[in-house]
Design an enzyme around this catalytic site. Sequence first.
Site, PDB file in Angstrom:
ATOM      1  N   HIS A  66       0.830  -1.206   0.000  1.00  0.00           N
ATOM      2  CA  HIS A  66       0.000   0.000   0.000  1.00  0.00           C
ATOM      3  C   HIS A  66       0.871   1.265   0.000  1.00  0.00           C
ATOM      4  CE1 HIS A  66      -3.720   2.246   1.134  1.00  0.00           C
ATOM      5  NE2 HIS A  66      -2.826   3.070   1.681  1.00  0.00           N
ATOM      6  N   GLU A  67       1.823   1.335   0.915  1.00  0.00           N
ATOM      7  CA  GLU A  67       2.671   2.527   1.015  1.00  0.00           C
ATOM      8  C   GLU A  67       3.568   2.690  -0.205  1.00  0.00           C
ATOM      9  OE1 GLU A  67       2.011   4.820   3.137  1.00  0.00           O
ATOM     10  OE2 GLU A  67       0.555   3.545   4.144  1.00  0.00           O
ATOM     11  N   HIS A  70       1.698   4.478  -2.862  1.00  0.00           N
ATOM     12  CA  HIS A  70       1.796   5.929  -2.687  1.00  0.00           C
ATOM     13  C   HIS A  70       3.157   6.435  -3.169  1.00  0.00           C
ATOM     14  CE1 HIS A  70      -1.906   6.474  -0.501  1.00  0.00           C
ATOM     15  NE2 HIS A  70      -1.528   5.718   0.521  1.00  0.00           N
TER      16      HIS A  70
END
Length: 104
Positions: A66-67, A70
């Site tokens: 997820h990170e 980003h």
Amino acid sequence: MIAKALQPLGNQYVADFNKGISDQWVDAYEDDNKYTGGYQWGTYDTHPFILMNYNNTLDSALTLAHEMGHALNSKYSNDTQPYAMADYPIFTAEVASTVNEMLV
């Protein structure tokens, strides 16, 4: 496992993911003074930074995916847009990170 799951996004995306890992964009290990969860931050002219507590669980793998979504979204935006146009709405950021998570 994460890199294999991200393969549908293409070889360049996986190579950029792996480069982020090997170039130490991620502060992965627990520390007494570190907050829980995962966070991504960076500036226009630096690579992204990810702060998390990785503990070799599926939850940690999903957080890293997820990170890194980003982080790569920021990297690609900064690489292709002038400073004044490189920012993007939170919706766009969450699409990038959630797709990574769903693929894993």
